[in-house]
Design a protein around this motif. Structure first.
Motif, PDB file in Angstrom:
ATOM      1  N   THR A 122       0.837  -1.202   0.000  1.00 24.91           N
ATOM      2  CA  THR A 122       0.000   0.000   0.000  1.00 24.91           C
ATOM      3  C   THR A 122       0.860   1.235   0.000  1.00 24.91           C
ATOM      4  O   THR A 122       2.045   1.198   0.309  1.00 24.91           O
ATOM      5  CB  THR A 122      -0.910   0.015   1.239  1.00 24.91           C
ATOM      6  N   LEU A 123       0.252   2.322  -0.390  1.00 28.26           N
ATOM      7  CA  LEU A 123       0.995   3.576  -0.493  1.00 28.26           C
ATOM      8  C   LEU A 123       1.407   4.067   0.882  1.00 28.26           C
ATOM      9  O   LEU A 123       0.628   4.030   1.829  1.00 28.26           O
ATOM     10  CB  LEU A 123       0.121   4.630  -1.178  1.00 28.26           C
ATOM     11  N   MET A 168      -3.584   7.611  -3.679  1.00 24.78           N
ATOM     12  CA  MET A 168      -4.293   7.046  -2.540  1.00 24.78           C
ATOM     13  C   MET A 168      -4.075   5.542  -2.506  1.00 24.78           C
ATOM     14  O   MET A 168      -3.807   4.913  -3.536  1.00 24.78           O
ATOM     15  CB  MET A 168      -5.791   7.355  -2.639  1.00 24.78           C
ATOM     16  N   PRO A 169      -4.198   4.926  -1.325  1.00 29.26           N
ATOM     17  CA  PRO A 169      -3.987   3.485  -1.222  1.00 29.26           C
ATOM     18  C   PRO A 169      -4.917   2.671  -2.118  1.00 29.26           C
ATOM     19  O   PRO A 169      -4.598   1.548  -2.489  1.00 29.26           O
ATOM     20  CB  PRO A 169      -4.262   3.206   0.259  1.00 29.26           C
ATOM     21  N   THR A 170      -6.077   3.235  -2.477  1.00 25.33           N
ATOM     22  CA  THR A 170      -7.015   2.494  -3.310  1.00 25.33           C
ATOM     23  C   THR A 170      -6.668   2.546  -4.794  1.00 25.33           C
ATOM     24  O   THR A 170      -7.283   1.851  -5.601  1.00 25.33           O
ATOM     25  CB  THR A 170      -8.438   3.038  -3.115  1.00 25.33           C
ATOM     26  N   LEU A 218      -2.048   1.042 -17.543  1.00 24.90           N
ATOM     27  CA  LEU A 218      -3.359   1.588 -17.203  1.00 24.90           C
ATOM     28  C   LEU A 218      -3.480   1.604 -15.692  1.00 24.90           C
ATOM     29  O   LEU A 218      -3.213   0.601 -15.029  1.00 24.90           O
ATOM     30  CB  LEU A 218      -4.479   0.729 -17.803  1.00 24.90           C
ATOM     31  N   VAL A 219      -3.857   2.756 -15.149  1.00 26.18           N
ATOM     32  CA  VAL A 219      -3.940   2.923 -13.700  1.00 26.18           C
ATOM     33  C   VAL A 219      -5.314   3.455 -13.318  1.00 26.18           C
ATOM     34  O   VAL A 219      -5.803   4.426 -13.909  1.00 26.18           O
ATOM     35  CB  VAL A 219      -2.847   3.897 -13.192  1.00 26.18           C
ATOM     36  N   ALA A 220      -5.939   2.809 -12.344  1.00 25.59           N
ATOM     37  CA  ALA A 220      -7.148   3.345 -11.725  1.00 25.59           C
ATOM     38  C   ALA A 220      -6.687   4.239 -10.584  1.00 25.59           C
ATOM     39  O   ALA A 220      -6.164   3.763  -9.581  1.00 25.59           O
ATOM     40  CB  ALA A 220      -8.022   2.214 -11.197  1.00 25.59           C
ATOM     41  N   ALA A 221      -6.846   5.547 -10.767  1.00 27.12           N
ATOM     42  CA  ALA A 221      -6.285   6.520  -9.830  1.00 27.12           C
ATOM     43  C   ALA A 221      -7.401   7.198  -9.043  1.00 27.12           C
ATOM     44  O   ALA A 221      -8.243   7.884  -9.616  1.00 27.12           O
ATOM     45  CB  ALA A 221      -5.460   7.562 -10.585  1.00 27.12           C
TER      46      ALA A 221
END
Length: 279
Positions: free
Chosen positions: A4-5, A73-75, A91-94
């Protein structure tokens, strides 16, 4: 495995606080499940490449949304990391701090590392929990990235598209016209009978960011309504599709209204009264 971040660490010293940030890489994959099914597992030939993951993380960390928020964010998570058309694609879900909306970031690598080349906003909170088809813009045409719920995807010409690790072959989609895309979904905990025809419209490859170019069209009425219309003009900042929720810093802002709407000419009139029962 990605961690996680990390948060910003403040260390008090004799010279004052040290604001150096100790941050881990983005997670690889996205935390979205449908019963026992992992909807968005990490895919692509480079998902295990630590150097690529680190470079992608740095590019996402440097990227800012139009309202100057960072997507960190961690998510957030890397959905795809691999080579497409001879180049590295990610591809990133940000998930952006302070926003209910999230962003689909498309990154390409060059000699200097990865950079965000497209950033598309999907405004519904938790979009990736129930979305199954994501648009990807490549030099040789539109591709689609599909979730693990999708068993078959039909392109605009009605032909089933070949896919590798969730990423389809290139599809010929016009720049400024809406075309249909249809997915077949497997049976899952949230959809016990599956779905034979999950209908979507691709609004065209030239639809300007940050507007999302895929919309649902269950009954086919959207396709009929948009036949012959210029979707680039409709999705322009001043066009009828131009209303996008926005935030200013950490405060909600009213939804923007396109200049094409005659907001000053709106009137109200009574159509009658209705008596409600005791229920």
């Amino acid at each position: 495995m990605a961690t996680t971040l990390a948060a910003v660490l403040l260390v008090t010293t004799a010279c004052g606080p040290d604001t150096a940030r100790h941050r881990a890489d983005l997670r690889v994959g996205y935390d979205s499940r449908d019963g026992d099914l992992e909807v968005w597992p990490a895919r692509g030939s480079l998902v295990g490449d630590a150097a690529a993951t680190s470079s992608i993380t740095e590019a996402v960390r440097d990227w800012r949304s139009p309202i100057d928020d960072r997507a960190h964010m961690p998510t957030s998570g890397i959905l795809y990391s691999g080579e497409v058309d001879g180049a590295r694609l990610a591809l990133v879900a940000a998930d952006v701090p302070g926003e209910a909306a999230s962003w689909l970031l498309q990154l390409r690598a060059d000699d200097a590392g990865y950079r965000v080349e497209r950033a598309t906003e999907y405004t519904d909170s938790g979009y990736l929990v129930y979305a199954d088809v994501l648009p990807v813009h490549t030099p040789d045409g539109r591709r689609y990235f599909t979730s693990e719920r999708v068993t078959r995807l039909l392109g605009p010409n009605g032909r089933a598209l070949d896919e590798t690790e969730g990423l389809t072959e290139p599809v010929d989609v016009p720049e400024c016209a809406a075309v249909p895309v249809t997915a077949t979904l497997r049976a899952t905990a949230s959809l016990p009978r599956g779905r034979a025809a999950d209908r979507l419209l691709d609004l065209g490859t030239a639809t300007s960011d940050p507007r999302y170019p895929l919309v649902r069209d269950e009954g086919g009425s959207g396709r009929r309504a948009l036949t012959g219309l210029d979707t680039c003009a409709l999705a322009d900042e001043k066009g009828p599709f131009g209303s996008i929720p926005r935030r200013i810093g950490d405060r909600d802002a009213p939804r923007s209204v396109p200049e094409s709407w005659p907001i000053k000419k709106l009137t109200a009139r009574s159509l009658g009264e209705v008596s409600l029962g005791g229920g």
